[in-house]
Design a protein around this motif. Structure first.
Motif, PDB file in Angstrom:
ATOM      1  N   CYS A   1      -6.793   1.255   2.652  1.00 57.10           N
ATOM      2  CA  CYS A   1      -7.588   2.489   2.732  1.00 57.10           C
ATOM      3  C   CYS A   1      -7.165   3.473   1.634  1.00 57.10           C
ATOM      4  O   CYS A   1      -7.991   4.237   1.120  1.00 57.10           O
ATOM      5  CB  CYS A   1      -7.423   3.143   4.101  1.00 57.10           C
ATOM      6  SG  CYS A   1      -8.013   2.112   5.465  1.00 57.10           S
TER       7      CYS A   1
ATOM      8  N   GLU B   1       0.843  -1.198   0.000  1.00 58.19           N
ATOM      9  CA  GLU B   1       0.000   0.000   0.000  1.00 58.19           C
ATOM     10  C   GLU B   1       0.878   1.249   0.000  1.00 58.19           C
ATOM     11  O   GLU B   1       2.019   1.224   0.477  1.00 58.19           O
ATOM     12  CB  GLU B   1      -0.886  -0.026   1.262  1.00 58.19           C
ATOM     13  CG  GLU B   1      -1.789   1.184   1.390  1.00 58.19           C
ATOM     14  CD  GLU B   1      -2.867   1.013   2.462  1.00 58.19           C
ATOM     15  OE1 GLU B   1      -2.802   0.042   3.251  1.00 58.19           O
ATOM     16  OE2 GLU B   1      -3.781   1.857   2.493  1.00 58.19           O
TER      17      GLU B   1
ATOM     18  N   GLU C   1     -12.510  -2.578   2.515  1.00 57.34           N
ATOM     19  CA  GLU C   1     -13.146  -2.290   3.816  1.00 57.34           C
ATOM     20  C   GLU C   1     -14.240  -1.235   3.641  1.00 57.34           C
ATOM     21  O   GLU C   1     -14.246  -0.192   4.321  1.00 57.34           O
ATOM     22  CB  GLU C   1     -12.103  -1.875   4.856  1.00 57.34           C
ATOM     23  CG  GLU C   1     -11.088  -2.969   5.106  1.00 57.34           C
ATOM     24  CD  GLU C   1     -10.203  -2.787   6.345  1.00 57.34           C
ATOM     25  OE1 GLU C   1     -10.257  -1.728   6.984  1.00 57.34           O
ATOM     26  OE2 GLU C   1      -9.456  -3.733   6.661  1.00 57.34           O
TER      27      GLU C   1
ATOM     28  N   TYR D   1      -6.471  -9.093  11.365  1.00 54.08           N
ATOM     29  CA  TYR D   1      -5.129  -8.860  11.906  1.00 54.08           C
ATOM     30  C   TYR D   1      -4.996  -9.510  13.278  1.00 54.08           C
ATOM     31  O   TYR D   1      -5.981  -9.609  14.027  1.00 54.08           O
ATOM     32  CB  TYR D   1      -4.865  -7.358  12.033  1.00 54.08           C
ATOM     33  CG  TYR D   1      -4.600  -6.702  10.693  1.00 54.08           C
ATOM     34  CD1 TYR D   1      -3.341  -6.753  10.115  1.00 54.08           C
ATOM     35  CD2 TYR D   1      -5.618  -6.053   9.997  1.00 54.08           C
ATOM     36  CE1 TYR D   1      -3.086  -6.159   8.884  1.00 54.08           C
ATOM     37  CE2 TYR D   1      -5.375  -5.460   8.760  1.00 54.08           C
ATOM     38  CZ  TYR D   1      -4.099  -5.521   8.211  1.00 54.08           C
ATOM     39  OH  TYR D   1      -3.848  -4.947   6.992  1.00 54.08           O
TER      40      TYR D   1
ATOM     41  N   GLN E   1       2.288  -6.019   5.617  1.00 53.27           N
ATOM     42  CA  GLN E   1       2.437  -5.642   4.225  1.00 53.27           C
ATOM     43  C   GLN E   1       3.858  -5.973   3.804  1.00 53.27           C
ATOM     44  O   GLN E   1       4.704  -6.178   4.646  1.00 53.27           O
ATOM     45  CB  GLN E   1       2.154  -4.165   4.034  1.00 53.27           C
ATOM     46  CG  GLN E   1       0.737  -3.750   4.393  1.00 53.27           C
ATOM     47  CD  GLN E   1       0.383  -2.344   3.881  1.00 53.27           C
ATOM     48  OE1 GLN E   1       1.151  -1.698   3.189  1.00 53.27           O
ATOM     49  NE2 GLN E   1      -0.801  -1.871   4.283  1.00 53.27           N
TER      50      GLN E   1
ATOM     51  N   GLU F   1      -5.859  -9.270   3.688  1.00 50.57           N
ATOM     52  CA  GLU F   1      -5.082  -8.510   4.679  1.00 50.57           C
ATOM     53  C   GLU F   1      -5.044  -9.340   5.948  1.00 50.57           C
ATOM     54  O   GLU F   1      -6.091  -9.623   6.541  1.00 50.57           O
ATOM     55  CB  GLU F   1      -5.702  -7.146   4.971  1.00 50.57           C
ATOM     56  CG  GLU F   1      -5.466  -6.132   3.872  1.00 50.57           C
ATOM     57  CD  GLU F   1      -5.889  -4.713   4.256  1.00 50.57           C
ATOM     58  OE1 GLU F   1      -5.813  -4.343   5.439  1.00 50.57           O
ATOM     59  OE2 GLU F   1      -6.301  -3.986   3.337  1.00 50.57           O
TER      60      GLU F   1
HETATM   61  O1  AHR Z   1      -2.863  -2.496   6.294  1.00 47.92           O
HETATM   62  C1  AHR Z   1      -3.207  -1.292   6.885  1.00 47.92           C
HETATM   63  C2  AHR Z   1      -4.693  -0.983   6.773  1.00 47.92           C
HETATM   64  O2  AHR Z   1      -5.429  -1.916   7.478  1.00 47.92           O
HETATM   65  C3  AHR Z   1      -5.296  -1.032   5.381  1.00 47.92           C
HETATM   66  O3  AHR Z   1      -5.088   0.123   4.664  1.00 47.92           O
HETATM   67  C4  AHR Z   1      -6.750  -1.212   5.671  1.00 47.92           C
HETATM   68  O4  AHR Z   1      -7.430  -1.885   4.647  1.00 47.92           O
HETATM   69  C5  AHR Z   1      -6.761  -1.968   6.979  1.00 47.92           C
HETATM   70  O5  AHR Z   1      -7.608  -1.408   7.901  1.00 47.92           O
END
Ligand code: AHR
Length: 523
Positions: free
Chosen positions: A93, A47, A193, A272, A376, A327
């Motif tokens: 995002c 990103e 999201e 996450y 990431q 993610e």
């Molecule tokens: O990976 C960081 C952020 O986590 C991403 O931009 C978003 O999609 C998620 O909330």
């Protein structure tokens, strides 16, 4: 005691000789195969966030850091070695505020990145640079289009610009920007999201938007019409709460009755390992309790997949729509002194074990989970690589991805075992985890994680359906649960070779505490 024909071979061991090895028997019948372990389970996510793109990948053609058309050579070489199947880009995002036209041509608009630190976005890394980067590392494009603040027309034109072979005005503009041939876009993310940073939409509102994008955002590349069609990935859930079961239910119920005019091939899921928001766990300098807490939390991925898969099964029993965990990974407190908007954290042996546990969960769900993108790739969250100007270091997580390469596009082979328990501070975890698969090379590959940070594991492999001759591979461990690789000490957590001779039908392996091991059985 050794049984006839079951002679154990002790493998490389760096742990204290006094540690008591716990016995675990793994039974593998190589003739029993399951779903494909899709190579896209090993996808990456890059990103426009902190130093994920700028400095991590892009240094510009005039940089003193060795580069090819602005893309760092050291990073490309490292990523080639882990055979990255696809990269999801430009967010996150960021994707829902990205306007692709600002990132093409000789004059780039300078904008802001309000999601991530409010810093300048120079747009010097745009469509062509992304595709060049993919070309250099040998990966496919997973492009997320802007649903939140863009329009279907903007997204449709972007896809035409990238993929049209005929001489349309947009295709000619692409050619004028030095790329006459159409690009391939393997996967299209329809928003990100959308229940949160992507526009705070209700499931029904998103559904109506998604249908429009699915209908009009077309891939014109002639090579992607019959074979290799672009996969359309809808936004899916971000957790287990009722609002997300409602989300999955809404999309999948509509999918069940979808008509010729719209379709999806995947539903995205984000999860996450954070324990609770805001992220507060330290990424280095932690102890055994934090090790156990984080790993306990990461294993919830299995429940989450089960929960959403069962909703999908209701409407799509043939599993046509893949669950794409695009993610995932650890999300800790930002490193002291770093910009909190840049999501910088260290990557320790705990992250290597966390990665292995999740990859194994995905592989076990291979009939439904056919893609995953760790967050990431570089310098952000659970990264493969960290850079600091001209310096680069490979993280423990990177080495897990390297060790797992043989599992890409392999065929799952079930393993049965009693994992036992490892307990710390009333937190109980399975002591070992394991998967097996038949690789494209025809070999049987086995991965075994010893979660216990104190005790080695004595593994007995009972193999049937195969006549093994030998086994060899690599094991990853380190002195402490929070051992890390740094620019000054880059080899603290690196794999070491292990090998064994086989006598009779079985192998015994003595695995280090807190280790990830991948080995192939030669027959
Ligand atoms: O990976 C960081 C952020 O986590 C991403 O931009 C978003 O999609 C998620 O909330």
């Amino acid at each position: 005691m050794m049984r006839p024909f079951l002679v154990g071979i002790a493998l490389l061991s760096l742990f204290a000789p006094s540690a008591t090895a716990q016995k675990v028997e793994l039974s593998i019948d190589a003739s029993r195969t399951g779903a494909k372990v899709d190579r896209n389970l090993f996808g990456q996510f890059a990103e426009h966030l902190g130093h994920g793109i700028y400095e991590g990948i892009w240094v510009g053609p005039d940089s003193s850091i060795p580069n090819t058309r602005g893309i760092r050579n050291d990073v490309v070489a490292a990523l080639k070695a882990i055979k990255v199947p696809n990269v999801r880009w430009p967010g996150g995002c960021f994707a829902d505020e990205y306007h692709w036209r600002k990132g093409i041509g000789p004059q780039r608009a300078v904008t802001l990145n309000p999601n991530w630190g409010g810093v300048i976005e120079p747009n010097t890394f745009g469509t062509h640079e992304f595709m060049d980067f993919l070309d250099q590392i040998g990966a496919e494009a997973y492009v997320s289009v802007n649903v939140g603040s863009g329009t279907p027309q903007e997204a449709a034109e972007w896809l035409e610009y990238m993929t049209a072979a005929q001489p349309t005005t947009l295709a000619k503009e692409r050619a004028a920007n030095d790329h006459p041939a159409p690009y391939k876009v393997a996967s299209l993310g329809i928003g990100n999201e959308s229940w949160d940073c992507g526009g705070n939409m209700t499931p029904d509102y998103y559904l109506s938007q998604m249908k429009i994008y699915s209908r009009f955002v077309r891939n014109f590349n002639p090579a992607q019409q019959d074979a290799q069609q672009m996969l359309k990935i809808a936004v899916g859930p971000g957790g287990s709460e009722p609002r997300w079961t409602e989300w999955t239910d809404t999309i999948m119920k509509a999918y069940q009755h979808h008509t010729w005019s719209w379709d999806i091939n995947g539903l995205s899921m984000h999860s996450y390992t954070v324990v609770k928001w805001p992220p507060a766990f330290k990424s280095e300098g932690f102890g055994e309790t934090e090790y156990a807490q984080i790993l306990k939390s990461t294993l919830e991925m299995d429940d989450l997949i089960n929960q959403h898969s069962s909703i999908m099964d209701k409407y799509d029993p043939q599993k046509k729509v893949a669950l794409i965990v695009d993610e995932w990974g650890s999300w800790y407190a930002p490193l002291p002194g770093s910009n909190p908007g840049f999501l910088v954290q260290q990557n320790s042996l705990r992250d290597a074990i966390l990665a292995a546990l999740n990859l194994n969960i995905f592989a076990r769900h291979g009939d439904r989970v056919r893609g995953a993108n760790i967050a990431q790739m570089i310098n952000v969250l659970q990264a493969m690589i960290m850079t600091d100007k001209e310096k680069m270091v490979l993280t423990p997580t990177y080495y897990v991805y390297k060790m797992y390469v043989p599992f890409q596009d392999s065929t799952f082979v079930p393993v049965t075992f009693d994992a036992g328990h490892y307990t710390q501070d009333n937190i109980s975890l399975p002591r070992v985890d394991a998967i097996a698969a038949k690789g494209k090379d025809g070999k049987l590959w086995v991965e075994i994680t010893n979660v216990d940070p104190n005790q080695p594991a004595e593994i007995e492999l009972n193999l049937t359906g195969i006549s093994p001759k030998s086994a060899a591979g690599e094991t990853l461990s380190a002195p402490k649960v929070d051992s890390v690789n740094t620019f000054d000490a880059p080899k603290t957590v690196v794999p070491k070779a292990i090998s064994s001779r086989l006598q009779g039908g079985n192998l015994t392996l003595r695995l280090e505490p807190k280790s990830v091991t991948v080995l192939s059985v030669e027959q």
